[in-house]
Design a protein around this motif. Structure first.
Motif, PDB file in Angstrom:
ATOM      1  N   THR A  63      31.470  66.090  32.376  1.00 37.43           N
ATOM      2  CA  THR A  63      31.090  65.835  31.480  1.00 37.43           C
ATOM      3  C   THR A  63      31.177  67.673  30.808  1.00 37.43           C
ATOM      4  N   ARG A  64      31.122  68.419  31.616  1.00 37.82           N
ATOM      5  CA  ARG A  64      30.729  69.713  31.479  1.00 37.82           C
ATOM      6  C   ARG A  64      31.703  70.794  32.866  1.00 37.82           C
ATOM      7  N   THR A  65      31.864  71.541  32.436  1.00 33.58           N
ATOM      8  CA  THR A  65      33.237  72.375  32.541  1.00 33.58           C
ATOM      9  C   THR A  65      31.984  73.529  33.068  1.00 33.58           C
ATOM     10  N   PRO A  66      32.420  73.927  35.057  1.00 33.98           N
ATOM     11  CA  PRO A  66      31.614  74.803  36.011  1.00 33.98           C
ATOM     12  C   PRO A  66      31.949  76.137  35.434  1.00 33.98           C
ATOM     13  N   GLU A  67      30.326  76.896  35.280  1.00 33.98           N
ATOM     14  CA  GLU A  67      30.490  78.133  34.336  1.00 33.98           C
ATOM     15  C   GLU A  67      32.029  78.793  35.363  1.00 33.98           C
ATOM     16  N   PRO A  68      32.060  79.266  36.380  1.00 29.55           N
ATOM     17  CA  PRO A  68      33.273  80.127  37.086  1.00 29.55           C
ATOM     18  C   PRO A  68      34.335  79.547  36.373  1.00 29.55           C
ATOM     19  N   LEU A  69      35.090  78.853  36.653  1.00 27.90           N
ATOM     20  CA  LEU A  69      35.494  77.730  35.765  1.00 27.90           C
ATOM     21  C   LEU A  69      36.276  78.247  34.192  1.00 27.90           C
ATOM     22  N   ALA A  70      34.742  77.682  33.546  1.00 24.97           N
ATOM     23  CA  ALA A  70      35.180  78.142  32.634  1.00 24.97           C
ATOM     24  C   ALA A  70      35.055  79.007  31.933  1.00 24.97           C
ATOM     25  N   ARG A  71      34.954  80.473  32.743  1.00 28.99           N
ATOM     26  CA  ARG A  71      35.307  82.078  32.271  1.00 28.99           C
ATOM     27  C   ARG A  71      36.863  81.838  31.718  1.00 28.99           C
ATOM     28  N   PHE A  72      38.100  81.386  32.047  1.00 29.84           N
ATOM     29  CA  PHE A  72      39.793  81.325  32.298  1.00 29.84           C
ATOM     30  C   PHE A  72      39.285  80.649  31.138  1.00 29.84           C
ATOM     31  N   GLY A  73      38.851  80.225  30.241  1.00 27.72           N
ATOM     32  CA  GLY A  73      38.957  79.140  28.619  1.00 27.72           C
ATOM     33  C   GLY A  73      40.421  78.234  29.014  1.00 27.72           C
ATOM     34  N   ASP A  74      41.452  78.681  28.080  1.00 30.81           N
ATOM     35  CA  ASP A  74      42.300  77.601  27.939  1.00 30.81           C
ATOM     36  C   ASP A  74      43.522  78.223  29.190  1.00 30.81           C
ATOM     37  N   ARG A  75      43.029  78.746  29.174  1.00 28.85           N
ATOM     38  CA  ARG A  75      44.432  79.284  30.403  1.00 28.85           C
ATOM     39  C   ARG A  75      44.474  78.512  31.857  1.00 28.85           C
ATOM     40  N   VAL A  76      43.423  77.554  31.717  1.00 29.79           N
ATOM     41  CA  VAL A  76      43.644  77.002  32.654  1.00 29.79           C
ATOM     42  C   VAL A  76      43.558  74.647  32.545  1.00 29.79           C
ATOM     43  N   GLU A  77      44.499  74.709  33.528  1.00 28.01           N
ATOM     44  CA  GLU A  77      43.772  73.017  33.135  1.00 28.01           C
ATOM     45  C   GLU A  77      42.808  72.332  34.179  1.00 28.01           C
ATOM     46  N   ILE A  78      42.115  71.905  33.840  1.00 34.64           N
ATOM     47  CA  ILE A  78      40.561  71.350  34.946  1.00 34.64           C
ATOM     48  C   ILE A  78      41.462  69.845  35.428  1.00 34.64           C
ATOM     49  N   ARG A  79      40.606  69.307  36.425  1.00 33.47           N
ATOM     50  CA  ARG A  79      41.650  67.766  36.849  1.00 33.47           C
ATOM     51  C   ARG A  79      40.377  67.525  37.652  1.00 33.47           C
ATOM     52  N   VAL A  80      39.012  66.477  37.638  1.00 29.65           N
ATOM     53  CA  VAL A  80      38.251  65.441  38.085  1.00 29.65           C
ATOM     54  C   VAL A  80      38.511  64.220  38.476  1.00 29.65           C
ATOM     55  N   THR A  81      39.191  64.147  39.591  1.00 25.29           N
ATOM     56  CA  THR A  81      39.063  62.977  40.402  1.00 25.29           C
ATOM     57  C   THR A  81      38.319  62.495  41.403  1.00 25.29           C
ATOM     58  N   PRO A  82      37.501  61.086  41.756  1.00 24.18           N
ATOM     59  CA  PRO A  82      37.183  60.241  42.898  1.00 24.18           C
ATOM     60  C   PRO A  82      37.591  61.435  44.402  1.00 24.18           C
ATOM     61  N   ALA A  83      37.117  61.694  44.914  1.00 23.43           N
ATOM     62  CA  ALA A  83      37.833  62.319  46.003  1.00 23.43           C
ATOM     63  C   ALA A  83      37.760  61.531  47.142  1.00 23.43           C
ATOM     64  N   PRO A  84      39.080  61.506  48.289  1.00 27.92           N
ATOM     65  CA  PRO A  84      39.187  60.364  48.871  1.00 27.92           C
ATOM     66  C   PRO A  84      38.102  59.762  50.334  1.00 27.92           C
ATOM     67  N   GLY A  85      37.656  58.719  50.802  1.00 20.31           N
ATOM     68  CA  GLY A  85      36.916  58.250  50.984  1.00 20.31           C
ATOM     69  C   GLY A  85      35.768  58.155  50.574  1.00 20.31           C
ATOM     70  N   GLU A  86      35.232  58.128  48.843  1.00 25.38           N
ATOM     71  CA  GLU A  86      33.919  58.155  49.053  1.00 25.38           C
ATOM     72  C   GLU A  86      32.994  59.113  48.436  1.00 25.38           C
ATOM     73  N   ARG A  87      33.951  60.995  48.610  1.00 25.71           N
ATOM     74  CA  ARG A  87      32.936  62.492  49.755  1.00 25.71           C
ATOM     75  C   ARG A  87      32.866  62.278  48.425  1.00 25.71           C
ATOM     76  N   GLY A  88      32.751  62.390  47.132  1.00 19.61           N
ATOM     77  CA  GLY A  88      31.974  62.954  46.257  1.00 19.61           C
ATOM     78  C   GLY A  88      33.523  62.951  45.349  1.00 19.61           C
ATOM     79  N   ALA A  89      33.916  64.528  44.266  1.00 18.12           N
ATOM     80  CA  ALA A  89      34.478  64.055  43.159  1.00 18.12           C
ATOM     81  C   ALA A  89      35.735  65.812  43.874  1.00 18.12           C
ATOM     82  N   GLU A  90      37.146  65.276  42.983  1.00 15.91           N
ATOM     83  CA  GLU A  90      37.800  66.299  43.801  1.00 15.91           C
ATOM     84  C   GLU A  90      37.784  67.325  42.354  1.00 15.91           C
ATOM     85  N   LEU A  91      37.581  68.250  42.338  1.00 13.58           N
ATOM     86  CA  LEU A  91      37.680  69.767  41.362  1.00 13.58           C
ATOM     87  C   LEU A  91      39.091  70.119  41.787  1.00 13.58           C
TER      88      LEU A  91
END
Length: 156
Positions: A63-91
């Motif tokens: 829902t919201r790009t973390p601020e440190p990554l938002a500084r890159f703007g459109d220069r980067v692609e960001i992908r969020v997936t569930p982490a293996p073993g139900e250990r949170g998220a993979e950013l």
């Protein structure tokens, strides 16, 4: 020739052989097995995904790009997936276009900073050092240089 000299020579030869084998294996690519981007050409290295596992709900990151990554703007692609073993998220993030080594270091640093901000609410720093200043010795200068470079490389 004494037995201790023979054993020392054999250990030296074995060490050299093992070192040579590891050096060769670092450049072997196996299908489906990842490899560090350090040995890739700059174009391939820039297109690799860099990722961190964050102890949070994946939907929170979508829902919201973390601020440190938002500084890159459109220069980067960001992908969020569930982490293996139900250990949170993979950013994960990667550059859309060719990037230099400095920019890749900034991206790695931003991913670690985002992870720390999400999990703890702050970014941990080792400066200023709680015990005072390091002596201006050759070893101290080397350690300071390594500490400065570690922010981008992710290792000390």
């Amino acid at each position: 020739m004494p037995l201790s000299d023979i054993l020392a020579r054999a250990a030296g030869l074995a060490s050299e052989a093992g070192s040579g084998a590891l050096k060769q294996l670092q450049h072997v690519r196996l299908p489906g097995v990842g490899q560090a981007s350090a040995t890739d050409d700059p174009e391939t290295a820039a297109r690799r995904w860099r990722a961190v596992t964050v102890l949070t709900d994946p939907e929170q990151l979508r829902t919201r790009t973390p601020e440190p990554l938002a500084r890159f703007g459109d220069r980067v692609e960001i992908r969020v997936t569930p982490a293996p073993g139900e250990r949170g998220a993979e950013l994960a993030a990667r550059f859309r276009h060719r990037a230099g080594e400095d920019e890749l270091g900034e991206l790695r640093s931003a991913l670690r900073e985002a992870k720390q901000r999400i999990e703890t609410g702050e970014v941990l720093r080792n400066e200023p050092q709680p015990h005072g200043h390091r002596a201006k010795t050759p070893q101290g200068k080397v350690l300071d240089g390594m500490d400065e470079r570690a922010a981008k490389e992710g290792v000390l």
